[in-house]
Write an enzyme that holds these catalytic residues in place. Structure first.
Site, PDB file in Angstrom:
ATOM      1  N   ASP A  72       0.812  -1.209   0.000  1.00  0.00           N
ATOM      2  CA  ASP A  72       0.000   0.000   0.000  1.00  0.00           C
ATOM      3  C   ASP A  72       0.848   1.263   0.000  1.00  0.00           C
ATOM      4  O   ASP A  72       2.029   1.240   0.344  1.00  0.00           O
ATOM      5  CB  ASP A  72      -0.971   0.009   1.185  1.00  0.00           C
ATOM      6  CG  ASP A  72      -0.295  -0.036   2.545  1.00  0.00           C
ATOM      7  OD1 ASP A  72       0.784  -0.653   2.663  1.00  0.00           O
ATOM      8  OD2 ASP A  72      -0.853   0.538   3.505  1.00  0.00           O
ATOM      9  N   GLU A 112       0.065  -1.368   5.743  1.00  0.00           N
ATOM     10  CA  GLU A 112       1.157  -0.860   6.576  1.00  0.00           C
ATOM     11  C   GLU A 112       1.003   0.639   6.820  1.00  0.00           C
ATOM     12  O   GLU A 112       1.392   1.145   7.859  1.00  0.00           O
ATOM     13  CB  GLU A 112       2.515  -1.163   5.919  1.00  0.00           C
ATOM     14  CG  GLU A 112       3.711  -0.787   6.757  1.00  0.00           C
ATOM     15  CD  GLU A 112       4.168   0.672   6.638  1.00  0.00           C
ATOM     16  OE1 GLU A 112       4.928   1.118   7.503  1.00  0.00           O
ATOM     17  OE2 GLU A 112       3.740   1.369   5.690  1.00  0.00           O
TER      18      GLU A 112
END
Length: 190
Positions: free
Chosen positions: A91, A161
């Site tokens: 991400d 994350e």
């Protein structure tokens, strides 16, 4: 591997592969807006396909719709050696296109205004799609060259994350701890 000129060519090809992979990863928008709103699926599928091309069998694991993680084990030559965990996140933080001089998900190569050297531009190029691309290119280079690491390497490409890790690392270790069996050392972002 034979003669050194072949090794140089193989390494050059691996470098070119890393650049190509990084460009393609950046082109897949995996923005994490926080609060559970994110979508890593296209990035995970691309990474898994690249690893499959190396003869591996990566697993895409999702705790929620399109919140995707990829885990694959690269077998080593020494079954008694502890495994190494290499982890990176799929991400990225949001990018407002109007604040960028290039499209944030374009994966463009352009000269750096400071150094003049060609550079890859886009969201995730330094956090962490670059790491995913390099690790994947190395694994693909090993497969093409018939090389194997001494120890097993577990590559974990995780979701979420940039927010809470609830859909990524936290979920993986709670629900799929067996995938990390034998890992005694880990390398990641921090």
């Amino acid at each position: 591997m034979g003669d050194p000129s072949e090794a140089t060519y193989d390494l050059a090809a691996a470098g070119d592969d890393a650049v190509r992979l990084a460009r393609e990863l950046v082109r897949r928008d995996s923005t994490n807006r926080g609060g559970g709103e994110g979508d890593e699926r296209a990035t995970a599928e691309f990474a898994a396909e690249a690893l499959t091309d190396a003869g591996l069998t990566p697993r895409i694991l999702e705790p929620a719709h399109r919140r995707s993680n990829v885990v694959v084990r690269v077998p080593g030559t020494d079954p008694d050696a502890s495994a190494l965990l290499l982890h990176a996140h799929l991400d990225v933080v949001p990018a407002r296109a109007e604040e960028w001089s290039v499209p944030p998900f374009g994966g463009e190569v352009a000269d750096c205004p400071v150094t003049g050297a060609p550079s890859l531009w886009g969201r995730g190029t330094v956090d962490m799609k670059n790491t995913i691309a390099v690790a994947t290119a190395v694994i693909r280079h090993w497969a093409r060259s018939g090389l194997r690491p001494r120890r097993d390497i577990v590559l974990a490409l995780v979701a979420d994350e940039e927010d809470s890790a609830v859909f990524g690392a936290d979920w993986l270790v709670r629900e799929h701890a067996q995938l990390f069996e034998g890992c005694r050392v880990g390398i990641g972002e921090r």
